[in-house]
Design a protein around this motif. Structure first.
Motif, PDB file in Angstrom:
ATOM      1  N   VAL A   1       0.842  -1.199   0.000  1.00 44.75           N
ATOM      2  CA  VAL A   1       0.000   0.000   0.000  1.00 44.75           C
ATOM      3  C   VAL A   1       0.875   1.246   0.000  1.00 44.75           C
ATOM      4  O   VAL A   1       0.617   2.211  -0.737  1.00 44.75           O
ATOM      5  CB  VAL A   1      -0.950  -0.020   1.212  1.00 44.75           C
ATOM      6  N   VAL A   2       1.926   1.255   0.820  1.00 45.70           N
ATOM      7  CA  VAL A   2       2.842   2.397   0.859  1.00 45.70           C
ATOM      8  C   VAL A   2       3.500   2.604  -0.501  1.00 45.70           C
ATOM      9  O   VAL A   2       3.576   3.728  -1.024  1.00 45.70           O
ATOM     10  CB  VAL A   2       3.905   2.195   1.955  1.00 45.70           C
ATOM     11  N   LEU A   3       3.980   1.534  -1.094  1.00 44.59           N
ATOM     12  CA  LEU A   3       4.675   1.643  -2.382  1.00 44.59           C
ATOM     13  C   LEU A   3       3.731   2.052  -3.497  1.00 44.59           C
ATOM     14  O   LEU A   3       4.136   2.744  -4.442  1.00 44.59           O
ATOM     15  CB  LEU A   3       5.364   0.317  -2.712  1.00 44.59           C
ATOM     16  N   MET A   4       2.465   1.639  -3.417  1.00 49.01           N
ATOM     17  CA  MET A   4       1.489   2.067  -4.425  1.00 49.01           C
ATOM     18  C   MET A   4       1.311   3.583  -4.386  1.00 49.01           C
ATOM     19  O   MET A   4       1.314   4.255  -5.415  1.00 49.01           O
ATOM     20  CB  MET A   4       0.161   1.358  -4.192  1.00 49.01           C
ATOM     21  N   GLN A   5       1.169   4.149  -3.184  1.00 51.08           N
ATOM     22  CA  GLN A   5       1.020   5.595  -3.088  1.00 51.08           C
ATOM     23  C   GLN A   5       2.291   6.309  -3.518  1.00 51.08           C
ATOM     24  O   GLN A   5       2.234   7.368  -4.149  1.00 51.08           O
ATOM     25  CB  GLN A   5       0.644   5.991  -1.663  1.00 51.08           C
ATOM     26  N   LEU A   6       3.441   5.742  -3.197  1.00 53.07           N
ATOM     27  CA  LEU A   6       4.705   6.322  -3.648  1.00 53.07           C
ATOM     28  C   LEU A   6       4.756   6.359  -5.171  1.00 53.07           C
ATOM     29  O   LEU A   6       5.141   7.376  -5.774  1.00 53.07           O
ATOM     30  CB  LEU A   6       5.874   5.510  -3.096  1.00 53.07           C
ATOM     31  N   GLY A   7       4.362   5.267  -5.813  1.00 55.65           N
ATOM     32  CA  GLY A   7       4.365   5.226  -7.271  1.00 55.65           C
ATOM     33  C   GLY A   7       3.398   6.223  -7.877  1.00 55.65           C
ATOM     34  O   GLY A   7       3.725   6.890  -8.869  1.00 55.65           O
ATOM     35  N   LEU A   8       2.209   6.349  -7.285  1.00 56.13           N
ATOM     36  CA  LEU A   8       1.237   7.321  -7.789  1.00 56.13           C
ATOM     37  C   LEU A   8       1.772   8.737  -7.669  1.00 56.13           C
ATOM     38  O   LEU A   8       1.564   9.573  -8.555  1.00 56.13           O
ATOM     39  CB  LEU A   8      -0.080   7.190  -7.024  1.00 56.13           C
ATOM     40  N   CYS A   9       2.451   9.015  -6.569  1.00 53.28           N
ATOM     41  CA  CYS A   9       3.037  10.343  -6.375  1.00 53.28           C
ATOM     42  C   CYS A   9       4.121  10.608  -7.417  1.00 53.28           C
ATOM     43  O   CYS A   9       4.197  11.703  -7.981  1.00 53.28           O
ATOM     44  CB  CYS A   9       3.606  10.436  -4.964  1.00 53.28           C
ATOM     45  N   MET A  10       4.955   9.628  -7.693  1.00 52.09           N
ATOM     46  CA  MET A  10       6.028   9.803  -8.680  1.00 52.09           C
ATOM     47  C   MET A  10       5.463  10.025 -10.076  1.00 52.09           C
ATOM     48  O   MET A  10       6.101  10.675 -10.917  1.00 52.09           O
ATOM     49  CB  MET A  10       6.944   8.584  -8.656  1.00 52.09           C
ATOM     50  N   LEU A  11       4.275   9.505 -10.350  1.00 49.34           N
ATOM     51  CA  LEU A  11       3.665   9.674 -11.665  1.00 49.34           C
ATOM     52  C   LEU A  11       2.796  10.923 -11.776  1.00 49.34           C
ATOM     53  O   LEU A  11       2.333  11.247 -12.867  1.00 49.34           O
ATOM     54  CB  LEU A  11       2.821   8.444 -12.015  1.00 49.34           C
ATOM     55  N   THR A  12       2.578  11.604 -10.659  1.00 52.95           N
ATOM     56  CA  THR A  12       1.754  12.816 -10.699  1.00 52.95           C
ATOM     57  C   THR A  12       2.527  14.003 -10.130  1.00 52.95           C
ATOM     58  O   THR A  12       3.137  14.752 -10.862  1.00 52.95           O
ATOM     59  CB  THR A  12       0.441  12.602  -9.932  1.00 52.95           C
ATOM     60  N   TRP A  13       2.520  14.167  -8.814  1.00 48.31           N
ATOM     61  CA  TRP A  13       3.262  15.235  -8.149  1.00 48.31           C
ATOM     62  C   TRP A  13       3.233  14.982  -6.653  1.00 48.31           C
ATOM     63  O   TRP A  13       2.432  14.198  -6.143  1.00 48.31           O
ATOM     64  CB  TRP A  13       2.637  16.605  -8.449  1.00 48.31           C
ATOM     65  N   ALA A  14       4.127  15.647  -5.940  1.00 49.02           N
ATOM     66  CA  ALA A  14       4.041  15.688  -4.488  1.00 49.02           C
ATOM     67  C   ALA A  14       3.036  16.771  -4.119  1.00 49.02           C
ATOM     68  O   ALA A  14       3.038  17.851  -4.705  1.00 49.02           O
ATOM     69  CB  ALA A  14       5.410  15.987  -3.875  1.00 49.02           C
ATOM     70  N   ASP A  15       2.185  16.488  -3.167  1.00 48.61           N
ATOM     71  CA  ASP A  15       1.132  17.435  -2.826  1.00 48.61           C
ATOM     72  C   ASP A  15       1.694  18.654  -2.101  1.00 48.61           C
ATOM     73  O   ASP A  15       2.818  18.646  -1.594  1.00 48.61           O
ATOM     74  CB  ASP A  15       0.092  16.759  -1.940  1.00 48.61           C
ATOM     75  N   TRP A  16       0.884  19.700  -2.023  1.00 53.93           N
ATOM     76  CA  TRP A  16       1.300  20.950  -1.396  1.00 53.93           C
ATOM     77  C   TRP A  16       1.451  20.822   0.111  1.00 53.93           C
ATOM     78  O   TRP A  16       2.360  21.392   0.710  1.00 53.93           O
ATOM     79  CB  TRP A  16       0.276  22.040  -1.725  1.00 53.93           C
ATOM     80  N   ASP A  17       0.579  20.046   0.752  1.00 55.65           N
ATOM     81  CA  ASP A  17       0.480  20.065   2.210  1.00 55.65           C
ATOM     82  C   ASP A  17       0.689  18.716   2.875  1.00 55.65           C
ATOM     83  O   ASP A  17       0.320  18.527   4.027  1.00 55.65           O
ATOM     84  CB  ASP A  17      -0.882  20.616   2.633  1.00 55.65           C
ATOM     85  N   GLY A  18       1.262  17.765   2.185  1.00 59.30           N
ATOM     86  CA  GLY A  18       1.589  16.486   2.809  1.00 59.30           C
ATOM     87  C   GLY A  18       0.446  15.506   2.925  1.00 59.30           C
ATOM     88  O   GLY A  18       0.592  14.460   3.559  1.00 59.30           O
ATOM     89  N   ARG A  19      -0.697  15.788   2.282  1.00 61.15           N
ATOM     90  CA  ARG A  19      -1.852  14.908   2.465  1.00 61.15           C
ATOM     91  C   ARG A  19      -1.659  13.536   1.833  1.00 61.15           C
ATOM     92  O   ARG A  19      -2.316  12.578   2.233  1.00 61.15           O
ATOM     93  CB  ARG A  19      -3.113  15.573   1.924  1.00 61.15           C
ATOM     94  N   PHE A  20      -0.772  13.421   0.824  1.00 61.19           N
ATOM     95  CA  PHE A  20      -0.590  12.114   0.191  1.00 61.19           C
ATOM     96  C   PHE A  20       0.006  11.103   1.170  1.00 61.19           C
ATOM     97  O   PHE A  20      -0.335   9.920   1.114  1.00 61.19           O
ATOM     98  CB  PHE A  20       0.307  12.233  -1.039  1.00 61.19           C
ATOM     99  N   LEU A  21       0.900  11.546   2.045  1.00 60.95           N
ATOM    100  CA  LEU A  21       1.479  10.602   3.000  1.00 60.95           C
ATOM    101  C   LEU A  21       0.441  10.138   4.013  1.00 60.95           C
ATOM    102  O   LEU A  21       0.537   9.016   4.532  1.00 60.95           O
ATOM    103  CB  LEU A  21       2.672  11.215   3.722  1.00 60.95           C
ATOM    104  N   THR A  22      -0.572  10.978   4.287  1.00 59.01           N
ATOM    105  CA  THR A  22      -1.604  10.541   5.226  1.00 59.01           C
ATOM    106  C   THR A  22      -2.405   9.366   4.673  1.00 59.01           C
ATOM    107  O   THR A  22      -2.989   8.607   5.452  1.00 59.01           O
ATOM    108  CB  THR A  22      -2.563  11.688   5.572  1.00 59.01           C
ATOM    109  N   ARG A  23      -2.435   9.204   3.350  1.00 61.86           N
ATOM    110  CA  ARG A  23      -3.126   8.051   2.766  1.00 61.86           C
ATOM    111  C   ARG A  23      -2.567   6.748   3.344  1.00 61.86           C
ATOM    112  O   ARG A  23      -3.315   5.808   3.624  1.00 61.86           O
ATOM    113  CB  ARG A  23      -2.929   8.010   1.246  1.00 61.86           C
ATOM    114  N   VAL A  24      -1.257   6.709   3.494  1.00 58.93           N
ATOM    115  CA  VAL A  24      -0.601   5.460   3.883  1.00 58.93           C
ATOM    116  C   VAL A  24      -0.064   5.506   5.302  1.00 58.93           C
ATOM    117  O   VAL A  24       0.602   4.566   5.735  1.00 58.93           O
ATOM    118  CB  VAL A  24       0.530   5.120   2.889  1.00 58.93           C
ATOM    119  N   THR A  25      -0.334   6.584   6.036  1.00 60.79           N
ATOM    120  CA  THR A  25       0.081   6.628   7.432  1.00 60.79           C
ATOM    121  C   THR A  25      -0.512   5.474   8.241  1.00 60.79           C
ATOM    122  O   THR A  25       0.183   4.900   9.090  1.00 60.79           O
ATOM    123  CB  THR A  25      -0.281   7.981   8.068  1.00 60.79           C
TER     124      THR A  25
END
Length: 353
Positions: free
Chosen positions: A299-323
């Motif tokens: 699950v963590v690596l899936m979100q990492l891959g999605l971020c690498m294919l799109t962008w890092a978010d402005w406020d860190g919310r993408f990491l909360t997906r996999v926290t």
């Protein structure tokens, strides 16, 4: 108590995308078709519409989102207790409901809080469904809502399919992969979403809303689909493509931002790196239980891959997906013990402490 405290401090808040959800809810209640990217968040639009139709107002939406988060904490407790032991399960669930970076999103009229709750719930239920198939009665609708709440939700069916495959559950794996294929056919990302991703690739965006790369991948965007553009960039401008992806991964994992204050970066960066460090330590030092651990890591690596294919978010919310997944791994590393259920993985688990 934790969610009430967050609400007392933050109140009911609106974010940059809140008008889209409120407009989508109004259009659904009026029987009008959704426009632009509103259909990418269909389930959340219906959630807001349902609460508003009952005169719950925006505060009612926050209450429902808080209840969803509590349900996710319960699912994490049950699943982690079965997989990693009751002490680790209790620690992971308590950390989840207390973690400010997670729970604050439930105070916003945004899809992020409910999406985080649904993904955390699916983790807990997947750990339970592996040995007690009747939990699929709860897991299946949760996954349906996950897919319909945000456009990236369908991709998280892949880690679950792989997990059930590792646990010799071919029927569940086939079902999840078929559901993923059907979701891609019926509800892939909207043209507006795909165009936005492609536009940011053309700019060389690393952090959304922040300064782009000086040398973005040098390819025209016109006439290319997203996947076609990425494939062409891989062959024609590999270096700049990898630079962009590497920088996005860095900012995603470190959870800091160049425009945050020093105190904010220290708190955000150290807390996230602590979770990652504990997760890695558990992976390296742990013995049995690798399949349960693999689910959280996938699950963590899936979100990492999605971020690498799109962008890092402005406020860190993408990491909360996999926290929640990281909290499970950290609790396992610190407090995991021999599973009480002998059917799970056998003896000798997590004796490295």
């Amino acid at each position: 108590m934790s969610l009430a405290a967050h609400w007392l401090v933050l109140g009911t808040r609106l974010g940059g995308d809140s008008p889209r959800y409120l407009e989508a809810a109004a259009r659904l209640l009026a029987g009008l078709p959704l426009v632009d990217k509103q259909a990418d968040f269909l389930a959340y639009g219906w959630l807001v519409a349902a609460v508003l139709s009952l005169d719950g107002g925006q505060a009612g939406v926050v209450v429902v989102q808080g209840l969803m988060s509590l349900a996710a904490g319960l699912a994490l407790f049950l699943g982690a207790s079965r997989a990693f032991g009751p002490t680790a399960g209790l620690a992971a669930a308590l950390a989840y409901v207390l973690w400010p970076d997670l729970q604050r999103w439930n105070c916003y009229i945004l899809s992020d809080g409910p999406f985080n709750s649904l993904l955390a719930t699916s983790l807990g239920l997947a750990l339970l469904s592996n040995r007690q198939p009747w939990y699929w009665l709860a897991l299946a609708p949760v996954l349906g809502l996950l897919v319909l709440t945000r456009p990236e939700g369908l991709f998280f069916l892949l880690p679950l399919a792989a997990y059930f495959g590792l646990n010799r559950g071919p029927a569940a794996t086939v079902l999840l992969l078929a559901s993923l294929g059907l979701a891609l056919l019926l509800k892939g990302p909207s043209p507006a979403t795909s165009a936005e991703i492609l536009e940011h690739w053309g700019r060389g965006t690393v952090i959304w809303g922040h300064a782009a790369l000086d040398h973005p991948p040098a390819l025209p965007t016109a006439g290319h689909s997203l996947m076609g553009w990425l494939w062409a960039a891989l062959w024609r401008d590999t270096y700049n493509l990898l630079v962009a992806m590497g920088q996005r991964a860095f900012w995603f994992l470190v959870h800091a931002r160049p425009f945050y204050s020093l105190a904010h970066n220290l708190w955000a960066g150290l807390s996230s790196l602590l979770l990652l460090g504990l997760a890695l330590w558990g992976a390296l030092a742990g013995g049995e239980g690798g399949r349960q651990r693999a689910l959280a890591w996938m699950v963590v690596l899936m979100q990492l891959g999605l971020c690498m294919l799109t962008w890092a978010d402005w406020d860190g919310r993408f990491l909360t997906r996999v926290t929640p997944a990281l909290l499970l791994l950290a609790a396992e590393a610190l407090l995991g013990q021999e599973a009480s259920d002998p059917l799970l993985e056998g003896p000798g688990r997590f004796n490295h402490l």
